[in-house]
Design an enzyme around this catalytic site. Structure first.
Site, PDB file in Angstrom:
ATOM      1  CB  ALA A 146      30.983  30.244  35.461  1.00 35.55           C
ATOM      2  CB  CYS A 147      35.004  32.438  37.793  1.00 32.00           C
ATOM      3  SG  CYS A 147      36.017  33.454  38.411  1.00 32.00           S
ATOM      4  N   PRO A 148      35.595  33.126  34.348  1.00 32.07           N
ATOM      5  CG  PRO A 148      37.161  32.646  32.746  1.00 32.07           C
ATOM      6  CD  PRO A 148      35.899  32.027  33.663  1.00 32.07           C
TER       7      PRO A 148
ATOM      8  CG  HIS B 146      30.694  32.294  39.716  1.00 31.33           C
ATOM      9  ND1 HIS B 146      32.128  32.091  39.269  1.00 31.33           N
ATOM     10  CD2 HIS B 146      30.326  31.018  39.991  1.00 31.33           C
ATOM     11  CE1 HIS B 146      32.458  30.842  39.337  1.00 31.33           C
ATOM     12  NE2 HIS B 146      31.348  29.982  39.814  1.00 31.33           N
TER      13      HIS B 146
ATOM     14  CB  CYS C 219      35.139  32.546  41.520  1.00 35.27           C
ATOM     15  SG  CYS C 219      36.654  32.729  40.883  1.00 35.27           S
TER      16      CYS C 219
END
Lengths: 229, 75
Positions: free
Chosen positions: B12-14, B39, B41
């Site tokens: 997942a994001c970051p 993902h 993002c």
């Protein structure tokens, strides 16, 4: 060196062979028919349900297509220094301010009770602690509430797990909120800006704060990344 | 002119962005990094970050909801 490495020319050696893409048009048509059918089904019970459905769907589509992310708006300035999403959220806030003011003021001017006043919450240390906890949680989970829902729709498996615990947490929070309201934050003030500054004053104060935050966001990115682009 | 790959599928994001940032520091000028992500993002912030750093970036959608970000280190 200097020339741009085309992925076509550099690929092939250690790149997985590309899967042929399936057309998603049949699925899109099927979902559209189902949504319209669901709308007719809801309409039997309540006139407003279809409007809610329409707003929900539009919100989801806009959120997904624009890659709008409230988590990124607060996280990226810390990680990369980029504030482009932060500024997008600030613009969204100012647009929402206009909309909310229109709805609330028209009710107030017509002598009706102002809608949504239950959501003017108390300001207390519990709020500060809760906000910090929420911030930590959303960065670990990879999205806030809307972001998690959107990515579950995109099929991101990890956030399906996030969604389960997001539901559990929300239910637990809703269950205990009454206790917090009556025992811990009873004395805390709840501020509705138009009560303090008047309707026009509240608008001015709100826009001034948003403008200052926007200017700070521009300066922050210029300092961190060298350009505000 | 070596080519490196970074597998960020399922992250997942970051996380993809932070891994890319770290990996790019190890690369020499002219090297190419291929980051695989799924993902949505990260699809935005990884290319955005790399472009702002002045690298050459190309995005390829290799399957539905799966992308490869090709970054050439320029400095």
């Amino acid at each position: 060196m200097g020339q741009i490495h085309r992925p076509e020319s550099s690929g092939g050696r250690n790149r997985a062979p590309r899967k042929p893409k399936k057309s998603q048009l049949p699925i899109a048509l099927l979902v559209t028919i189902l949504v319209v059918g669901f709308g007719f089904y809801l309409n039997q019970y309540n006139d407003k349900m279809v409007v809610y459905l329409l707003f929900g769907l539009s919100f989801g589509v806009i959120l997904q297509r624009s890659r709008f992310c409230f988590t990124a708006s607060l996280r990226d300035p810390c990680i990369t220094g980029s504030t482009s999403v932060t500024r997008a959220v600030l613009i969204a806030c100012s647009l929402a301010t206009i909309g909310f003011t229109a709805i609330k003021y028209s009710a107030f001017a017509g002598g009706n009770p102002i809608p949504g006043m239950d959501n003017v919450g108390q300001i207390s240390f519990a709020l500060v602690i809760g906000a910090v906890l929420f911030g930590i949680g959303m960065v670990i989970a990879g999205g806030c509430a809307s972001g998690t829902l959107m990515r579950v729709g995109e099929g991101f498996t990890m956030q399906m797990l996030s969604l389960v615990f997001f539901v559990i947490g929300s239910l637990w929070g809703a269950h205990d909120m009454g206790w917090w309201r009556t025992n811990v934050i009873k004395e805390s003030p709840s501020v509705f800006l138009p009560d303090v500054f008047g309707w026009l004053g509240a608008l001015l104060v709100q826009f001034l704060i948003i403008l200052l935050l926007y200017m700070a966001a521009v300066k922050w990115q210029e300092k961190k990344m060298g350009s505000a682009e | 002119m070596a080519e490196f790959t970074l597998d960020c599928l399922g992250e997942a994001c970051p996380v993809p962005l932070m891994k890319t940032e770290k990996k790019m520091a190890d690369l020499k000028v002219g090297d190419v990094l291929v980051v695989s992500i799924d993902h949505s993002c990260a699809m935005k912030n990884v290319p955005e970050w790399a472009r702002k750093q002045g690298h050459n970036v190309e995005i390829e959608e290799i399957a539905d909801g799966e992308w490869e970000v090709v970054i050439e280190k320029t400095k």
